[in-house]
Design an enzyme around this catalytic site. Structure first.
Site, short mmCIF file in Angstrom:
data_model
loop_
_atom_site.label_atom_id
_atom_site.label_comp_id
_atom_site.label_asym_id
_atom_site.label_seq_id
_atom_site.Cartn_x
_atom_site.Cartn_y
_atom_site.Cartn_z
N ASN A 10 0.87 -1.18 0.00
CA ASN A 10 0.00 0.00 0.00
C ASN A 10 0.90 1.23 0.00
O ASN A 10 1.45 1.61 1.02
CB ASN A 10 -0.89 -0.03 1.25
CG ASN A 10 -1.73 1.23 1.38
OD1 ASN A 10 -1.81 2.04 0.45
ND2 ASN A 10 -2.37 1.39 2.53
N LYS A 12 0.08 4.27 -0.45
CA LYS A 12 -0.57 5.50 0.04
C LYS A 12 -0.32 6.65 -0.93
O LYS A 12 -0.27 6.44 -2.14
CB LYS A 12 -0.10 5.78 1.47
CG LYS A 12 -0.25 4.53 2.35
CD LYS A 12 -0.20 4.77 3.83
CE LYS A 12 -0.39 3.45 4.55
NZ LYS A 12 -0.49 3.56 5.98
N HIS A 96 -9.84 0.96 3.99
CA HIS A 96 -8.62 1.15 4.76
C HIS A 96 -8.90 2.11 5.92
O HIS A 96 -9.70 3.04 5.77
CB HIS A 96 -7.51 1.71 3.87
CG HIS A 96 -6.18 1.76 4.56
ND1 HIS A 96 -5.83 2.79 5.41
CD2 HIS A 96 -5.14 0.89 4.57
CE1 HIS A 96 -4.63 2.55 5.90
NE2 HIS A 96 -4.18 1.40 5.41
N GLU A 98 -7.43 4.57 7.03
CA GLU A 98 -7.27 6.00 6.70
C GLU A 98 -8.47 6.53 5.93
O GLU A 98 -8.81 7.71 6.03
CB GLU A 98 -5.93 6.21 5.95
CG GLU A 98 -4.75 6.10 6.91
CD GLU A 98 -3.45 5.59 6.30
OE1 GLU A 98 -3.30 5.62 5.07
OE2 GLU A 98 -2.58 5.15 7.08
N GLU A 168 -5.94 -4.84 10.23
CA GLU A 168 -4.95 -3.81 10.49
C GLU A 168 -5.33 -3.05 11.76
O GLU A 168 -6.17 -2.14 11.72
CB GLU A 168 -4.88 -2.82 9.32
CG GLU A 168 -4.47 -3.47 8.02
CD GLU A 168 -3.82 -2.45 7.07
OE1 GLU A 168 -2.67 -2.68 6.68
OE2 GLU A 168 -4.47 -1.45 6.75
N GLY A 174 1.79 2.62 10.72
CA GLY A 174 2.71 3.74 10.60
C GLY A 174 3.33 4.18 11.92
O GLY A 174 3.97 5.22 12.01
N SER A 214 2.78 -1.77 10.42
CA SER A 214 4.22 -1.80 10.71
C SER A 214 4.88 -3.15 10.43
O SER A 214 5.76 -3.58 11.16
CB SER A 214 4.48 -1.35 12.15
OG SER A 214 4.08 0.00 12.32
P1 PGA Z 1 2.39 0.59 7.64
O1 PGA Z 1 0.97 0.75 6.90
O2 PGA Z 1 2.99 -0.70 7.16
O3 PGA Z 1 3.18 1.78 7.24
O4 PGA Z 1 2.10 0.55 9.11
C1 PGA Z 1 0.13 -0.36 6.70
C2 PGA Z 1 -1.16 0.08 6.05
O5 PGA Z 1 -1.65 1.18 6.36
O6 PGA Z 1 -1.73 -0.64 5.21
#
Ligand code: PGA
Length: 250
Positions: A10, A12, A96, A98, A168, A174, A214
């Protein structure tokens, strides 16, 4: 039943077309011949044609981070599934955290998007997960149940086979904090049990549940090595070819 792992990047809101092409050109030789797992990249919509073109004929699929549920129409700023398919995208993330957090996506919207993706033969990765407060107050199971039930409204066992879920935990995205492999596996078992209630044991057993939050080269093996964890959705550590390669080859 063996479930083939899916390792998904992903990206982003990162990368220009030139940077995206450079990634794919560097990444494909690193994973050439890797058939143990499925691999998919999820770039921003403006990067899709570039990434699809660069990955053509390879073992790497390409999808969208988000789609709209309508066929077409006056939805400024949105991308339809037809548009995604027309440029060669085969997968999409849905819901997701976000999107839920910053763009007010509800379980009802997630459900509409899931129905639309299935109707058009695009592989959906439905994201679920609790925020820190919900975990700390002992509500993880309820939150996951509500999200899965909401997402799967009107989904029948016949339709459900292509669906992938990504667990998640929002507090792990993040932040550099990961769920321990045991914590993640426990959440995955809860999700699978919910799917079994809704769609039957056979569909639940075959459904891939990815972990995200992460995931890095140094924790990928412990996480994906869990029997319950069928791959990863990777943000930050998917932006560099060698880092994502290490996760793919966990
Ligand atoms: P990250 O993001 O690996 O940077 O924690 C994962 C995601 O949001 O899918």
């Amino acid at each position: 039943m063996a479930r083939k792992a899916l390792i998904a990047a992903n990206w982003k809101m990162y990368k220009t077309p030139a940077e995206a092409k450079a990634f794919v050109d560097a990444f494909l030789p690193l994973v050439a011949g890797h058939t143990r797992d499925e691999i998919a990249l999820f770039p921003s919509p403006v990067l899709l044609p570039t990434v699809v073109e660069a990955a053509k004929g390879s073992n790497v699929a390409v999808g969208a981070q988000n789609i709209h549920f309508a066929e077409e129409g006056a939805y400024t700023g949105e991308t339809s599934i037809g548009q995604l398919k027309a440029v060669g995208g085969t997968h999409t993330l849905i819901g997701h955290s976000e999107r839920r957090q910053y763009f007010a996506e509800t379980d009802e919207i997630v459900n509409k998007k899931l129905l639309a993706a299935l109707k058009h033969g695009v592989v959906p990765i439905v994201c679920v997960g609790e925020v820190l407060e919900e975990r700390e107050s002992g509500n993880t199971a309820n939150v996951l149940k509500t999200q899965v039930t909401g997402a799967f409204a009107d989904i029948t066992p016949e339709m459900a086979k292509p669906i992938v879920i990504a667990y998640e935990p929002v507090w792990a995205i993040g932040t550099g904090k990961t769920a321990t492999p045991e914590m993640a596996a426990e959440a995955h078992r809860m999700i699978r049990a919910e799917v079994a209630k809704l769609l039957g044991a056979e569909i639940a057993e075959g459904m891939r549940i990815l972990y995200g939050g992460s995931v890095k080269p140094d924790n990928a093996t412990a996480l994906i090595g869990q029997e319950e964890i069928d791959g990863a959705l990777v943000g930050g550590a998917s932006l560099k070819p060698d880092s994502f390669e290490k996760i793919v080859k966990y």
